[in-house]
Design a protein around this motif. Sequence first.
Motif, short mmCIF file in Angstrom:
data_model
loop_
_atom_site.label_atom_id
_atom_site.label_comp_id
_atom_site.label_asym_id
_atom_site.label_seq_id
_atom_site.Cartn_x
_atom_site.Cartn_y
_atom_site.Cartn_z
N TYR A 1 0.82 -1.20 0.00
CA TYR A 1 0.00 0.00 0.00
C TYR A 1 0.87 1.26 0.00
CZ TYR A 1 -4.31 2.53 1.10
OH TYR A 1 -5.38 3.34 1.05
N LEU A 2 1.89 1.23 0.86
CA LEU A 2 2.80 2.38 0.91
C LEU A 2 3.58 2.50 -0.39
CD1 LEU A 2 4.20 2.36 4.53
CD2 LEU A 2 2.66 4.00 3.49
N ALA A 3 3.93 1.35 -0.97
CA ALA A 3 4.66 1.39 -2.24
C ALA A 3 3.83 2.06 -3.33
CB ALA A 3 5.03 -0.04 -2.66
N ALA A 4 2.52 1.93 -3.21
CA ALA A 4 1.64 2.52 -4.22
C ALA A 4 1.36 4.00 -3.96
CB ALA A 4 0.33 1.74 -4.27
N MET A 5 1.77 4.49 -2.79
CA MET A 5 1.48 5.88 -2.43
C MET A 5 2.07 6.93 -3.37
SD MET A 5 -0.60 6.56 -0.11
CE MET A 5 -1.50 5.25 -0.88
N PRO A 6 3.25 6.66 -4.01
CA PRO A 6 3.75 7.68 -4.95
C PRO A 6 2.76 8.01 -6.05
CG PRO A 6 5.46 6.08 -4.48
CD PRO A 6 4.22 5.58 -3.81
N VAL A 7 1.87 7.06 -6.37
CA VAL A 7 0.87 7.34 -7.42
C VAL A 7 0.03 8.53 -6.99
CG1 VAL A 7 -1.11 6.41 -8.68
CG2 VAL A 7 0.81 4.91 -8.12
N LEU A 8 -0.45 8.47 -5.75
CA LEU A 8 -1.30 9.56 -5.25
C LEU A 8 -0.48 10.83 -5.02
CD1 LEU A 8 -4.06 10.50 -4.25
CD2 LEU A 8 -3.47 9.66 -2.00
N ALA A 9 0.71 10.64 -4.40
CA ALA A 9 1.52 11.82 -4.07
C ALA A 9 1.91 12.59 -5.33
CB ALA A 9 2.76 11.38 -3.31
N LEU A 10 2.39 11.87 -6.35
CA LEU A 10 2.79 12.56 -7.58
C LEU A 10 1.59 13.16 -8.29
CD1 LEU A 10 5.51 10.06 -8.77
CD2 LEU A 10 5.87 12.46 -8.23
N ASN A 11 0.48 12.47 -8.19
CA ASN A 11 -0.75 13.02 -8.77
C ASN A 11 -1.05 14.38 -8.14
OD1 ASN A 11 -3.66 13.56 -8.86
ND2 ASN A 11 -3.75 11.68 -10.03
N LEU A 12 -0.97 14.43 -6.81
CA LEU A 12 -1.28 15.69 -6.11
C LEU A 12 -0.25 16.77 -6.38
CD1 LEU A 12 -2.41 14.17 -2.70
CD2 LEU A 12 -3.87 15.42 -4.28
N LEU A 13 0.99 16.35 -6.64
CA LEU A 13 2.06 17.34 -6.81
C LEU A 13 2.10 17.96 -8.21
CD1 LEU A 13 4.94 15.78 -4.75
CD2 LEU A 13 3.92 18.01 -4.42
N GLN A 14 1.17 17.57 -9.05
CA GLN A 14 1.14 18.28 -10.34
C GLN A 14 0.25 19.52 -10.27
OE1 GLN A 14 -0.70 15.98 -13.54
NE2 GLN A 14 -1.74 14.76 -12.01
N CYS B 1 10.53 14.75 -13.86
CA CYS B 1 9.77 13.71 -13.16
C CYS B 1 10.67 12.89 -12.24
CB CYS B 1 9.10 12.77 -14.15
SG CYS B 1 7.90 13.60 -15.17
N HIS B 2 11.87 12.59 -12.73
CA HIS B 2 12.79 11.79 -11.90
C HIS B 2 13.08 12.51 -10.59
CE1 HIS B 2 13.32 8.66 -14.76
NE2 HIS B 2 13.88 9.42 -15.67
N GLY B 3 13.34 13.80 -10.67
CA GLY B 3 13.64 14.57 -9.46
C GLY B 3 12.45 14.60 -8.51
N ALA B 4 11.26 14.83 -9.07
CA ALA B 4 10.05 14.91 -8.24
C ALA B 4 9.77 13.56 -7.57
CB ALA B 4 8.87 15.34 -9.10
N ARG B 5 9.94 12.51 -8.37
CA ARG B 5 9.70 11.15 -7.88
C ARG B 5 10.65 10.85 -6.70
NH1 ARG B 5 11.21 6.14 -9.77
NH2 ARG B 5 12.95 7.07 -10.89
N ARG B 6 11.87 11.28 -6.85
CA ARG B 6 12.86 11.01 -5.79
C ARG B 6 12.54 11.82 -4.53
NH1 ARG B 6 17.47 10.80 -10.43
NH2 ARG B 6 16.81 8.75 -11.15
N ALA B 7 12.04 13.02 -4.73
CA ALA B 7 11.65 13.83 -3.54
C ALA B 7 10.51 13.15 -2.80
CB ALA B 7 11.23 15.23 -4.00
N VAL B 8 9.54 12.64 -3.55
CA VAL B 8 8.41 11.95 -2.92
C VAL B 8 8.89 10.71 -2.17
CG1 VAL B 8 6.36 10.56 -3.46
CG2 VAL B 8 6.63 12.81 -4.48
N LEU B 9 9.79 9.96 -2.81
CA LEU B 9 10.31 8.75 -2.15
C LEU B 9 11.07 9.10 -0.88
CD1 LEU B 9 11.49 6.73 -5.30
CD2 LEU B 9 9.49 6.29 -3.89
N CYS B 10 11.94 10.12 -1.00
CA CYS B 10 12.79 10.47 0.15
C CYS B 10 12.01 11.04 1.32
CB CYS B 10 13.82 11.51 -0.27
SG CYS B 10 15.14 10.80 -1.19
N PHE B 11 11.07 11.92 1.01
CA PHE B 11 10.44 12.65 2.12
C PHE B 11 9.10 12.07 2.57
CE2 PHE B 11 13.20 15.83 0.10
CZ PHE B 11 14.06 16.00 1.17
N LEU B 12 8.49 11.24 1.77
CA LEU B 12 7.18 10.71 2.16
C LEU B 12 7.20 9.19 2.33
CD1 LEU B 12 4.92 12.83 -0.23
CD2 LEU B 12 5.31 13.23 2.17
N ILE B 13 7.70 8.51 1.33
CA ILE B 13 7.52 7.05 1.33
C ILE B 13 8.55 6.34 2.21
CG2 ILE B 13 7.26 5.02 -0.16
CD1 ILE B 13 5.15 7.31 -0.59
#
Lengths: 535, 256
Positions: free
Chosen positions: A370-383, A406-418
Motif C-alpha cells: 500500500y505504501l509502495a503505491a502511495m507515490p501514485v497519489l503523491a505525484l498526482n497531487l504534486l502536479q 519527473c525523476h527529481g520529483a519522484r525522488r523527492a516523494v520517495l525520500c520525504f514521504l515514502i
Amino acid sequence: MKENSSVLPPGRVLRRLFLTLFLRGRSSRGLQKSGAPKTVGSKLALTLLFYSLFGLMATMFIGQPLFVLTVYLHSMTLAFLGMFIASSAGEVLFNKEEADILMHRPIDARSLLWSKIGVMVQVSLWVAAAFNLVGLVVGAASPDGGWLFPLAHILSTATEALFCTSCIVLTYQLCLRWFGRERLDALMTTAQVIVAVVVVMGGQLAPQLFRFRGRIGVPAHSWWMAFIPPVWFAGFDEALTGHGGPMSWILASVGVGITAGLLLLAFGKLARDYERGLQTLQEAAPARPQRSRRRWAEKLANVQPLRWWLRDPVSRASFLLMTAYLTRDRDVKLRVYPGLAPFLVMPVVFLVGMRSGVTIDFGVAFSSAYLAAMPVLALNLLQYSQQWQAADVFRSAPLIGPARLCHGARRAVLCFLIFPALLVVSLLVWFGSGGGQFLAMLLPGIIALPIYSLLPVVRGRWAPLSQPTEEARSAGRAVSMMGVMLSSMALAGVAVAARTLGILPWFLLVEAILSIALYVILRSSMNAARWQPLE
Amino acid sequence: MISVQQLTKKFGAQVAVDALSFEVPAGQIVGFLGPNGAGKTTTLKMLTGMLEPTSGAASIQGFDLVRQTLDVKRHVGFVPESGAVFESLTGLEYLQMVAALYGIPGQAALERIKQFIAFFDLSFETLTDKLLGAYSKGMRRKVVITAALLHNPPVVFFDEPLDGLDANAAVGFKTLIQTLAREGKTIVYSSHILDVVERVCERVIIIDKGKMLLDGAPEELVAAHGSGTLERLFTQMTGGSELEQRAADFAKTFRP
C-alpha cells in the motif's frame, strides 16, 4: 448566476458565488472557456456517483441490528466528510486572490464566513446523501428501522455534517487566534492533517472497538462510547426511531449539544478572528527570514548517496523544487498532506488490528504494498499548484520532455514521504510482532515501489506543479486509488500464498526480475516522452 | 475626500507604512508614487479597509476607517494591482455579482454595465459567453475597472490601472479619470508609469520605506528640485540615480 431585477442580500449573493466557484473551480482551466459553462459540477456528479457506489457496502449489514448499520454509516460519513471538508477548507476559507476581489467590498467577515460554510455544508450534505442512499433503504427495511429511520438518519447526518464542518473551522480559528500570522501557514496545514488523521482513525477504530467488546448494541456501562462521535449520531438515529433506551438519548444529546457548542464557537465567537486571518493572508512580509531552514534540502542533496542519485542537474533542480513546495508552499501542503495522511494511516490501523500469523503476514505485506503505491497519489497531487502558470518555465527550457523533471520529483516523494513511512511501518512490524520474522513480508511492496513511482509520470503528461488546483478535485483519482488499493491487496494476497506454500524466496526473485524488466520498459518510455501540447 | 493622520502599518518588526499623513480633497487626482516595496499597496489596502492599520487614523468621506469600515467600503472603488477576478465566471456574472454586493438592483446594474462596456469597446457577447479566464489581460483589466466604478463611488483608488491596457484604452482611461475628477470624485492613482502620472495628476505624493518624501504639484516639485522631469525627480529622491552606471557595469559582465 442569472440576471435578477431584485436586490439580493449580500449573504445570498455570496453563497451563490461560492457555490458556483466550488462547482466550476476558481480558475477557468479545464472548463470550456469559449462558452459559459452550461453544465457545472460534472466532476462533482462523478464524485457523487463514486460515493453512491461505495454506499453499496451498506448491503453487507442486511439482517444486522440497526445500531451496527448506523455506526458504520456515521463512521464512514464522518471519515468522508472530514477528508472532503479538510481538503477543501483551506482553499475555500483562505484564498489569497479572493482578498483583492472581495475584501474591499462592503461585506462583513461574518457574512463571508457563513456563506462559505453554507456552501461547504451544502456540498458535504450531497456527498453524505450519496453515500447514505443505500444505507437509508437497508435501514428502513431492517426490523428495528421502519419508516421513521430515513427521516431520523437524514437529520442525524445533517447534524454530523455541521459537527464536522464546525470542528474543522474551529481548528482554523483557534490556530489563528493562538499562533498568529507567523506560524499560520504551517499550523493550518498541521491542523488539517491532524483533523484528517483523527477522522479517519476514528472512522476505522469505532468498528474495531465494537468488535473488541464482542457484542453489538448500546451497552449501558460503556461510558467510553460517549467519546466516539459516530456513536453519538448512531444513538440519535436509535432514539428517534423509538428503538433506543436512555443511553441512546444521552448519546444523541451529547452529539447535538457538542455540535451546537462548536457551531457557536466557530461561527459566533471566533468570526472576528476569521477577518483577521483574511487580513493576515495579505501581509506580504514574513516575520524573519529562515535561511538555515531553506538550506537544509540543498545540504541533504549533497550527501551521498542522494548526491549520486541526483547527479543530473535537472533532476536535482526538480528535487529541490518539490522539496521546497512540500515544506513551504501552503497550498501544496494543504492538499498533499491531508490527501496522503489517511492513506498513510491506513496501514498503521491495519497493523494495529493484526491477530494471528496469517493475518499478520497479510497485514505486513498489504501495508508495504500500500505504501509502495502511495507515490501514485503523491505525484498526482504534486502536479497541481496555484502557480501552475509558472511551470511554463519547464517548457521554455531546453528539455525534450518532462522526464528529467519527473525523476527529481519522484525522488523527492520517495525520500520525504515514502521512505520515512516505510521505516515507521517496519518499526511497527518489528516491535508489534515481537521480532523480525514478519519483516520479509515487507519485501514484495518494496520491490514494487519503483514501478508504482513511475506509473503517474510514464505517459509524459506529468510535470511538477503544472496544473491548476481546480483540476485536483477529480473522481478519477478516487477510482485510480481504488485500483491501487486492489492491486496492493492482490500483491499481498499472492505474497501470503507464496509464504504459506514455502516459496516466498522464489516469489520475491520472480517479482524482482519482472519489476526490473518493467522498470526498464517504463523508464525508457518515460525518457522518450515529449512535451504534450498545451490546451 | 480622504484624510490620513499618522497612518502606520507594521508586519512584525518591519514597518511597512510609517506615520503617513495627507489629505485629498474631492475632485483631486493624486499620484501615489514610490519604488517597489515602498508601502504604496499596503497604504491603499489600508485605505480600502482591506488591512487594519497598526496605528494612526484615516477617514474616507467622513467615515472612520476602523470604526466604520463597511461605510468606507461602500464609498470607495478599488482597482488592485493584481487585477484578480474569479476566472470561472463570465464577465457579466462577475459584474452582476459585484453590483449585487453593493445593493444595485439587477436591471440598473445591467444598464450601468452596458454603459461601461460601450465605453471600453467590449462586446456584450464576450461578456455573457466567455469565462474571464479566457479574456486577454487588457479585457480583464477593463472588467476590473468597471467593477470598481459600477457603484459610482466618490473615492477611487487605482493601483497600476493601465497594466495590460492597449494604447487606445489607456488614452480613454486617462480621459475617464480626468472626467471623474471634474465631477468631484477623489482619485488616488498609484503607478510606475511616471509620464502618465505627470500628465494626469495635479498632485503627487512620493513615499519610500513607508515614509512620505514629497507632496505637491508635479511641476512645482520638479522645479523646486531642478530635476527637469518627474521621472528624474523620482529616481533622485528614491536612490535610483546611480542606476545608469549600474546598468552599464552589469552589461559589461555579458561581454565575451
